[in-house]
Design an enzyme around this catalytic site. Structure first.
Site, PDB file in Angstrom:
ATOM      1  N   HIS A 195       0.891  -1.166   0.000  1.00 55.53           N
ATOM      2  CA  HIS A 195       0.000   0.000   0.000  1.00 55.53           C
ATOM      3  C   HIS A 195       0.922   1.207   0.000  1.00 55.53           C
ATOM      4  O   HIS A 195       1.687   1.396   0.944  1.00 55.53           O
ATOM      5  CB  HIS A 195      -0.870  -0.051   1.263  1.00 55.53           C
ATOM      6  CG  HIS A 195      -1.639   1.197   1.540  1.00 55.53           C
ATOM      7  ND1 HIS A 195      -3.014   1.215   1.576  1.00 55.53           N
ATOM      8  CD2 HIS A 195      -1.246   2.466   1.813  1.00 55.53           C
ATOM      9  CE1 HIS A 195      -3.426   2.447   1.848  1.00 55.53           C
ATOM     10  NE2 HIS A 195      -2.376   3.228   2.010  1.00 55.53           N
ATOM     11  N   ASP A 321     -10.227  -4.417  -3.636  1.00 51.59           N
ATOM     12  CA  ASP A 321     -10.026  -3.779  -2.335  1.00 51.59           C
ATOM     13  C   ASP A 321     -11.368  -3.691  -1.585  1.00 51.59           C
ATOM     14  O   ASP A 321     -11.669  -2.673  -0.955  1.00 51.59           O
ATOM     15  CB  ASP A 321      -9.376  -2.397  -2.487  1.00 51.59           C
ATOM     16  CG  ASP A 321      -8.920  -1.822  -1.142  1.00 51.59           C
ATOM     17  OD1 ASP A 321      -8.944  -2.554  -0.128  1.00 51.59           O
ATOM     18  OD2 ASP A 321      -8.541  -0.631  -1.108  1.00 51.59           O
TER      19      ASP A 321
HETATM   20 ZN   LIG Z   1      -7.097  -2.740   1.084  1.00 52.42          ZN
END
Ligand SMILES: [Zn+2]
Length: 447
Positions: A195, A321
């Site tokens: 991320h 996600d």
């Molecule tokens: Zn995520």
């Protein structure tokens, strides 16, 4: 020996025949009308339409005017177990995945407690064996408690079946820490999924930094927050020869950085989410908290760059996600709402409606990008081939439906596509040889 990386319900292998479906699998080159026979959970035969031998006691499905695709694979979902079962748990999250045509998913570790130890991974795998509708892989944390200060026992976690490692939700801020993780990864295997966000740039931002944030008076997260970290970490990955996967890419500068890193030989890959492919920060003008996610929805220029990156393969896969939140957590002022949208049940239909139907991306490319996540995390790609385990989804491209009209399989309803009319509907999903989902109005009949 290391444990297998995917766990799901031990399923009885299903016997069925799907007749006269348009079979489309870019991974095997199939693109035409066939009968497909599934026996004992395996693809036993791919025959000319109307000619399949039907196993005794098998169910029959009409595939006429329908498409049979390989089951999708999502390398990036949040199942919220342990600790946040009011948002989602293994059963509802994988039910949601099956309803979206997914035959397997990989769960992220930002749970409570954080998935950062082998005993917890083992317990989660037991729970998945009991409750999951589709096989689940787990990615434990890179650093203990996602704190960025101490590495997890990566080798032990790999032995316990970890697919890879990620601090998703947070970046690994220290380049030195990430470099150490890369060196361990080389010894024990598994992808590092990152991320990417530089907290000194994103600060307390709640949406994309640009004209819209200025107009709304909200603090912004600049695109560079993502791009500078991708550039840095791609350089580390190249130096350390470490398989590195960049999660949920959102900014045009990032696509450029990723393309440059690949051209230089870095072993890196990237994913894009349906919401970054289809929405921009203009959607935040409504102050609808379902439009609040991290990374944030960005500008049309960014969106076009993500689409172009997906088209030319700079970005290899689509990942949702899927980030469920409880209604009362999202029902607060925009600044205070948690970040994230659900996505498993709408990914295919949203991308099909927004990008395939208008002719922006070919259907085959989208199907390939929806299955490519498996290979990127070191697992076999779902494919329609004789002898392969049955991982399939049957879709009707002509049906339209309104997102949310009959609720969601997910425990949460914070879907950024809620209320939209979408084309195409998943009718049937077969995951690891078992029927994982069938649309309520869609019945199977005896052969
Ligand atoms: Zn995520």
């Amino acid at each position: 020996m290391a444990a297998p990386m995917l766990t799901g319900m031990p399923a009885p292998g299903v016997d069925l025949v799907i007749r006269e479906a348009h079979v489309l699998d870019p991974n095997t080159g199939l693109d035409g009308v066939h009968d497909v026979v599934v026996r004992g959970g395996e693809i036993a035969e791919i025959a000319a339409p109307g000619t399949a031998t039907v196993p005794d006691g098998a169910e029959a499905v009409s595939g006429e005017r329908r498409h049979l695709l390989p089951g999708f694979f999502d390398p990036h979902v949040h199942l919220r177990t342990p600790g946040h079962e009011h948002k989602e748990h293994i059963e509802t999250g994988t039910r949601s995945a099956a309803a979206g045509g997914y035959c397997a998913v990989v769960a992220m570790p930002n749970t409570d407690p954080v998935l950062d130890s082998a005993p917890l991974l083992s317990a989660l795998r037991d729970a998945a064996r009991r409750d999951a509708r589709v096989p689940v892989g787990f990615m434990p944390a890179i650093t203990r408690g996602l704190q960025g200060t101490e590495l997890t026992e990566m080798a032990e976690l790999r032995d316990e079946g970890a697919v890879g490692f990620t601090d998703d939700g947070k970046p690994v801020v220290s380049a030195g820490m990430l470099r150490r993780a890369m060196r361990y990864q080389k010894l024990c295997g598994g992808v590092l999924a990152l991320h990417e966000e530089d907290p000194s740039l994103s600060g307390r931002g709640v949406m994309h930094e640009g004209e819209v944030s200025a107009r709304l008076g909200l603090s912004g997260i600049p695109s560079l927050s993502e791009a500078v970290m991708v550039a840095r970490d791609a350089m580390l990955a190249r130096e350390e020869e470490a398989r590195t996967h960049f999660q949920h890419l959102s900014a045009w500068q990032t696509v450029e950085a990723l393309a440059a890193a690949k051209a230089a030989g870095a072993p890196v890959s990237g994913e894009a989410s349906p919401h970054h492919l289809l929405l921009t920060d203009e959607a935040v003008l409504s102050l609808d908290t379902r439009m609040k996610m991290n990374p944030p929805l960005r500008t049309e220029r960014d969106r076009q760059a993500i689409i172009a990156g997906l088209r030319d393969g700079t970005i290899e896969c689509i990942a949702t996600d899927h980030a469920p939140h409880a209604a009362d957590e999202k029902d607060v002022p925009f600044e205070e709402a948690p970040m994230g949208t659900t996505g498993l049940e709408t990914a295919f239909a949203a991308v099909y409606t927004g990008l395939v139907r208008p002719g922006i991306l070919p259907l085959a490319l989208v199907v390939e990008r929806l299955t490519a996540g498996a290979r990127l995390v070191g697992l076999p790609t779902p494919r329609i081939a004789r002898g392969a385990p049955a991982n399939l989804c049957l879709v009707d491209l002509e049906t339209t439906w309104q997102v949310g009209e009959s609720g969601y399989e997910s425990r949460s309803d914070n879907c950024c596509f809620a209320g939209r009319r979408l084309h195409s509907r998943v009718l049937l999903t077969i995951a690891a040889g078992a029927v994982a989902y069938r649309e309520r109005s869609f019945a199977l009949s005896a052969a």
